[in-house]
Scaffold this active site. Structure first.
Site, PDB file in Angstrom:
ATOM      1  N   LYS A 284      32.393  34.214  22.295  1.00  0.00           N
ATOM      2  CA  LYS A 284      31.705  35.147  23.175  1.00  0.00           C
ATOM      3  C   LYS A 284      30.576  35.815  22.397  1.00  0.00           C
ATOM      4  O   LYS A 284      30.754  36.244  21.260  1.00  0.00           O
ATOM      5  CB  LYS A 284      32.683  36.191  23.713  1.00  0.00           C
ATOM      6  N   GLU A 370      47.029  42.995  37.043  1.00  0.00           N
ATOM      7  CA  GLU A 370      47.270  44.304  37.647  1.00  0.00           C
ATOM      8  C   GLU A 370      48.603  44.368  38.386  1.00  0.00           C
ATOM      9  O   GLU A 370      49.269  45.413  38.383  1.00  0.00           O
ATOM     10  CB  GLU A 370      46.121  44.656  38.605  1.00  0.00           C
ATOM     11  N   ARG A 398      44.010  44.779  43.719  1.00  0.00           N
ATOM     12  CA  ARG A 398      44.688  43.511  43.474  1.00  0.00           C
ATOM     13  C   ARG A 398      46.199  43.679  43.414  1.00  0.00           C
ATOM     14  O   ARG A 398      46.931  42.687  43.483  1.00  0.00           O
ATOM     15  CB  ARG A 398      44.175  42.900  42.170  1.00  0.00           C
TER      16      ARG A 398
END
Length: 639
Positions: A284, A370, A398
């Site tokens: 990344k 979540e 969610r």
């Protein structure tokens, strides 16, 4: 110094990219990375994820006939290079600004964006749906899902893979393994992927070709022999993905564009049915120009000087709500060893990185999960632990079933800290915390609070920790507080009691949350017209302060409620109480100010609230309209 990108300048569409020879792709990738860095210096925004998939993006659009072949980006802040290659380069410096490009994929923005995505872990499900639809219609296009940035930690990805393995539709899933979400990836899966890479070093081009020949034999006559050899070699044998019905290929260097093209070419030309998982390893932020270490690989950056690389930062006038929440939670945890904090892959975004440094043994980052975070907290609460679940308002959506079934019905004292409530600026509608009041206030015995400033946030945090017989939630906005003095330690508030800040007559402004200071400014403006509104802070959306509502209704001619949430939230409950108790029977004029019934686009928060009609001037207009004073209304408009 002017950016020189001679090859990229020619690529208006992917068709032009596909006309190049493979030897030119390295230069295209280098120019594309330079363009992203230059654009980010002017606009800021998501940065590391896009830099990490530059070579993959070039290879995908080179090999596949997009947009007929569908590319679905997961956690689509990875999609900046995709946008540049698909005809949007001329607008890339408008990204995340009002009227400019959206920061994520968006169907209405381009035919090359077949699926909108700003939350994580949706790509495989959507791609499988497209692949099955293709098969139903007799089509032959390719469907590719790119999942990464920690999105494989979410259960939905495995639900989709389980279904894909059973349906056996032709589908390619590219697992972008960069060991990161926004923060470093956590959990057993990240360790599993690390072991795969450690046990099977990145493949050479010869090894890639051998692996592909074994996985995708050119004819059935050689298939059995090659499959036997493939199995005996131990390569690709018995990975979790294969056990789910996928053909596994990898790990492959995700920054070697030639290798990627070779792999993707062969997978594209495979005539066999069934899903394939291509495991690529990337970094990344690969190629970012900064020298200072950053554990999050510059996930997002402010504008910066391309020469000095110094990022633009304005001096804060007040601490952020996030920082106040984190410090308040640390203070309370110093006194109470039963307090634990839970986040879902957002430790820095929620302030729990600071809590984790002080209390690492009481901090749980569960990854992008979540649903698990909420039920995990419910389990802790059954045993007398005081869990605080810190999740952005938009992401808590969610886990709504878990909030209802696992927490609310069982009256478990889980505390929800919902950062980014209301409108959030450049991230737009997908990240706005617009709906929490509507979806929480309808739940029996739920305490829902909204601070009007950072001092109130500290009080409400302490209040939630003191509630041990039912769930509670506090919602607070993104960004800086308003600059009020902070108490040394928060105090427990009386549950369901608001406060009056200004006493007036005729007009009552009843605010919940962050719009209170717009109401106070509106009251000042109305004073210029000889009006003296009462201004009240509800503090609690649930339970309602019914005594305060009754007082405001009986002593005023006009009552205006203001909240930074969608219709169906605070105002709906106020109106239901008033209607049921006869407070609307004697001519009271009630106006409700909520977020509008459309998705507010990205822009600055100030631009968004102006579009939503929730500024101080909108409050003034609403009051004067209710009073039936059009002349004053015209004067306000002129000013």
């Amino acid at each position: 110094m002017a950016l020189k990108t001679p090859l990229l300048d020619r690529i208006v569409t992917p068709e032009i990219l596909r006309s190049l020879n493979p030897g030119q792709l390295r230069q295209v990738a280098d120019e594309l990375r330079a363009e992203i860095i230059d654009a980010a210096s002017q606009t800021g925004g998501h940065f590391g994820a896009g830099l990490g998939v530059v070579e993959l993006t070039v290879a995908l659009h080179y090999v596949f006939a997009t947009p007929d072949d569908r590319i679905i980006w997961d956690v689509s802040h990875q999609a900046y290079p995709h946008k540049i290659l698909t005809g949007r380069r001329d607008r890339i410096r408008s990204i995340r600004q009002k009227g400019g490009l959206y920061g994520f994929t968006k169907r209405s923005e381009s035919a090359y964006d077949p699926f909108g995505a700003a939350h994580s872990s949706t790509s495989i499900s959507a791609a499988l749906g497209m692949a099955v639809a293709r098969d139903m219609k007799g089509g032959d296009n390719n469907v590719i899902a790119i999942i990464g940035d920690g999105a494989m930690s979410a259960g939905m990805a495995y639900e989709a893979m389980n279904n894909a393995g059973a349906l056996n539709s032709r589908l390619l899933v590219v697992l972008n393994d960069n060991a990161m979400s926004i923060a470093p990836a956590v959990g057993a899966l990240s360790h599993y992927l690390a072991r795969i890479v450690a046990d099977n070093p990145l493949m050479s081009l010869d090894a890639i070709k051998e692996r592909l020949e074994a996985a995708f034999p050119v004819d059935f006559a050689t298939a059995q022999a090659r499959a036997q050899s493939y199995a005996e070699s131990g390569l690709g044998n018995g990975t979790m993905f294969e056990n789910l019905g996928f053909t596994y290929v990898g790990p492959v260097d995700g920054h070697d564009v030639e290798h990627l093209v070779t792999v993707l070419d062969r997978i594209r030309d495979n005539d066999r049915q069934g899903p394939v998982l291509l495991h690529i390893v990337t970094e990344k932020g690969h190629g970012h120009p900064f020298t200072a270490p950053n554990a999050e690989k510059y996930h997002s950056v402010n504008k910066f000087d391309p020469e000095t690389l110094v990022q633009a930062k304005s001096a804060p006038k007040a601490p952020s709500y996030t920082a106040v929440f984190a410090q308040g939670l640390i203070e309370e945890a110093e006194h109470d060893p039963s307090i634990v904090a839970i986040t879902a892959a957002m430790p820095s975004g929620t302030g729990l990185d600071a809590f984790g440094k002080r209390f690492p043994e009481r901090t749980y980052d569960v990854g992008i999960a979540e649903q698990h975070a909420v039920t995990f907290a419910a389990g802790l609460a059954t045993e007398g632990i005081r869990p605080v679940v810190a999740i952005y308002s938009t992401f808590l959506q969610r886990a709504y079933d878990q909030v209802v079934h696992d927490v609310a019905i069982q009256r478990l004292p889980v505390r929800f800290a919902m950062d980014r409530a209301g409108l959030v600026g450049a991230d737009g509608a997908t990240h706005a915390g617009s709906y929490d009041l509507a979806y929480l206030c309808c739940l029996p015995d739920f305490v829902v609070m909204a601070p009007s400033d950072e001092a109130e946030l500290k009080h409400m945090l302490v209040t939630s920790l003191a509630i041990d017989d039912r769930p509670s939630a506090l919602r607070y906005p993104r960004g800086e507080g308003v600059g009020v003095p902070l108490p040394e330690r928060g105090q427990v508030l009386p549950i369901g009691k608001g406060r009056i800040l200004r006493e007036g007559n005729r007009i009552a402004l009843l605010s919940l949350g962050s719009r209170l200071h717009e109401c106070l400014r509106a009251a000042d403006e109305l004073g210029h017209y000889g009006l003296r509104p009462t201004v009240a802070d509800a503090r609690f959306a649930k339970p309602l302060d019914t005594a305060l509502i009754r007082q405001l209704a009986q002593e005023h001619e006009v009552l205006v409620t203001i909240e930074d949430g969608a219709a169906g939230g605070f105002a709906a409950h106020v109106l239901q109480y008033m209607a049921g108790n006869g407070l609307l029977d004697n001519g009271l004029k009630v106006r409700t100010m909520t977020l509008p019934d459309f998705f507010v686009g990205h822009g600055t928060p100030e631009q968004q609230y102006a579009e939503a009609g929730l500024t101080w001037s909108d409050v003034v207009t609403t009051v004067l309209g209710a009073l039936g004073q059009p002349q004053l209304l015209r004067e306000v408009g002129a000013n």
